[in-house]
Write a protein that holds these residues in place. Structure first.
Motif, short mmCIF file in Angstrom:
data_model
loop_
_atom_site.label_atom_id
_atom_site.label_comp_id
_atom_site.label_asym_id
_atom_site.label_seq_id
_atom_site.Cartn_x
_atom_site.Cartn_y
_atom_site.Cartn_z
N LEU A 221 0.85 -1.19 0.00
CA LEU A 221 0.00 0.00 0.00
C LEU A 221 0.88 1.24 0.00
O LEU A 221 1.72 1.42 0.88
CB LEU A 221 -0.91 0.00 1.23
CG LEU A 221 -1.92 1.14 1.36
CD1 LEU A 221 -2.98 1.04 0.27
CD2 LEU A 221 -2.58 1.10 2.73
N THR A 236 -10.68 0.55 0.53
CA THR A 236 -11.53 -0.52 0.02
C THR A 236 -10.94 -1.86 0.47
O THR A 236 -9.76 -1.95 0.85
CB THR A 236 -11.57 -0.50 -1.51
OG1 THR A 236 -10.25 -0.80 -2.02
CG2 THR A 236 -12.01 0.87 -2.03
N PRO A 237 -11.74 -2.93 0.45
CA PRO A 237 -11.20 -4.26 0.80
C PRO A 237 -9.98 -4.64 -0.03
O PRO A 237 -9.03 -5.23 0.50
CB PRO A 237 -12.38 -5.20 0.53
CG PRO A 237 -13.59 -4.35 0.76
CD PRO A 237 -13.21 -2.99 0.25
N ASP A 238 -9.98 -4.30 -1.32
CA ASP A 238 -8.82 -4.62 -2.17
C ASP A 238 -7.57 -3.87 -1.71
O ASP A 238 -6.46 -4.42 -1.73
CB ASP A 238 -9.12 -4.29 -3.63
CG ASP A 238 -10.09 -5.28 -4.27
OD1 ASP A 238 -10.30 -6.37 -3.69
OD2 ASP A 238 -10.64 -4.96 -5.34
N GLU A 239 -7.75 -2.61 -1.31
CA GLU A 239 -6.61 -1.83 -0.84
C GLU A 239 -6.08 -2.38 0.48
O GLU A 239 -4.86 -2.39 0.72
CB GLU A 239 -7.01 -0.36 -0.67
CG GLU A 239 -7.21 0.37 -2.00
CD GLU A 239 -7.74 1.78 -1.82
OE1 GLU A 239 -7.31 2.66 -2.57
OE2 GLU A 239 -8.60 1.99 -0.93
N GLU A 241 -6.10 -5.50 1.36
CA GLU A 241 -5.32 -6.69 1.05
C GLU A 241 -3.96 -6.36 0.47
O GLU A 241 -3.02 -7.18 0.56
CB GLU A 241 -6.11 -7.60 0.10
CG GLU A 241 -7.26 -8.33 0.78
CD GLU A 241 -6.81 -9.10 2.03
OE1 GLU A 241 -5.83 -9.86 1.95
OE2 GLU A 241 -7.44 -8.90 3.09
N LEU A 242 -3.82 -5.16 -0.13
CA LEU A 242 -2.52 -4.74 -0.66
C LEU A 242 -1.45 -4.71 0.45
O LEU A 242 -0.26 -4.89 0.18
CB LEU A 242 -2.62 -3.36 -1.30
CG LEU A 242 -3.10 -3.27 -2.74
CD1 LEU A 242 -3.21 -1.81 -3.16
CD2 LEU A 242 -2.17 -4.03 -3.67
N ALA A 245 0.29 -7.85 0.40
CA ALA A 245 0.75 -8.34 -0.92
C ALA A 245 2.27 -8.44 -0.94
O ALA A 245 2.96 -7.61 -0.36
CB ALA A 245 0.28 -7.40 -2.02
#
Length: 245
Positions: A221, A236-239, A241-242, A245
């Motif tokens: 992130l 957001t949920p995707d962010e 999870e970053l 990553a």
């Protein structure tokens, strides 16, 4: 098996989100100030499913409902603000809407940046996420941009990457860290630990002094260029999870 959707009384839910007491929510409901799926919700003792889409379906005094528990916000921490409620002076929590300071569970910072450090800071009311991010087992990388008082000597990269550096007052060596030289007096340092004033103490161990420190990245992130100091936004949920990553 599908996950069971939790339910809550409307007055209890709104109270936990900082909107006011049960009595205040009862008055607001009777006055038509609570709308669910386009209809006035006057009985605040009613139990409703607490689903992720509730903020898009419910309005409080004409405004969309705040995010329910599980909110994560990205703040560009300004200089001079502290992350600890125990310290004097301006707190990062002062930036938040007043009612968010009354939420239960409370909003907390995910780790801390000291008063003189700026940049990427996450806040959440999700205790599980908080512990996932700061857990030493996760090795979430943090990237800092350091402005130094004196030019780099060229030996710092090997020292920080060695895994042998022991900070003053400690007996356990630091995990290897990666140094990227930007200029003679500026560098990016990637660390996977969160020891007290770690980056400043690492450069001090190398005979230098950090004049300015800015966190740019947490895991995958990155702090957006268009987020000014003191500004924040929800992730957001995707962010989220970053981060891992």
């Amino acid at each position: 098996m599908s996950k069971k959707i939790p339910t809550s009384r409307v007055d209890k839910l709104l109270g936990s989100m900082g909107y006011g007491s049960r009595a205040e929510m009862a008055r607001l409901g009777k006055a038509g100030g609570i709308v669910l799926d386009g209809a006035d919700l006057t009985d605040v003792s009613k139990r409703i499913p607490v689903t992720p889409d509730l903020p898009s379906r419910m309005e409080i005094d004409g405004e969309p409902l705040d995010p329910v528990q599980g909110l994560v916000m990205l703040l560009n921490k300004p200089l001079g603000m502290t992350c600890s409620r125990k310290e004097d002076g301006s707190l990062v929590y002062d930036i938040l809407p007043d009612r968010w300071k009354r939420r239960d569970p409370a909003i907390s910072t995910i780790g801390r940046l000291d008063k003189q450090t700026t940049g990427l800071l996450l806040l959440t009311d999700d205790g599980d996420l908080l512990h996932r991010v700061i857990s030493p087992k996760r090795h979430v990388a943090k990237v800092y941009r350091a402005t130094l008082a004196r030019p780099l000597t060229g030996t710092e990269g090997a020292l920080f990457a060695s895994g042998d550096l022991v900070l003053e007052g400690e007996d356990k060596p630091l995990a290897p860290a990666i140094l990227e030289v930007v200029s003679p007096t500026e560098a990016l340092l990637t660390v996977t630990e969160g020891r007290y004033h770690q980056v400043r103490r690492m450069f001090a161990a190398a005979g230098n002094h950090v004049e300015a420190l800015h966190r740019e990245r947490l895991g995958g992130l990155v702090l957006p260029d268009d987020l000014a100091p003191g500004e924040w936004r929800l992730l957001t949920p995707d962010e989220i999870e970053l981060i891992f990553a």
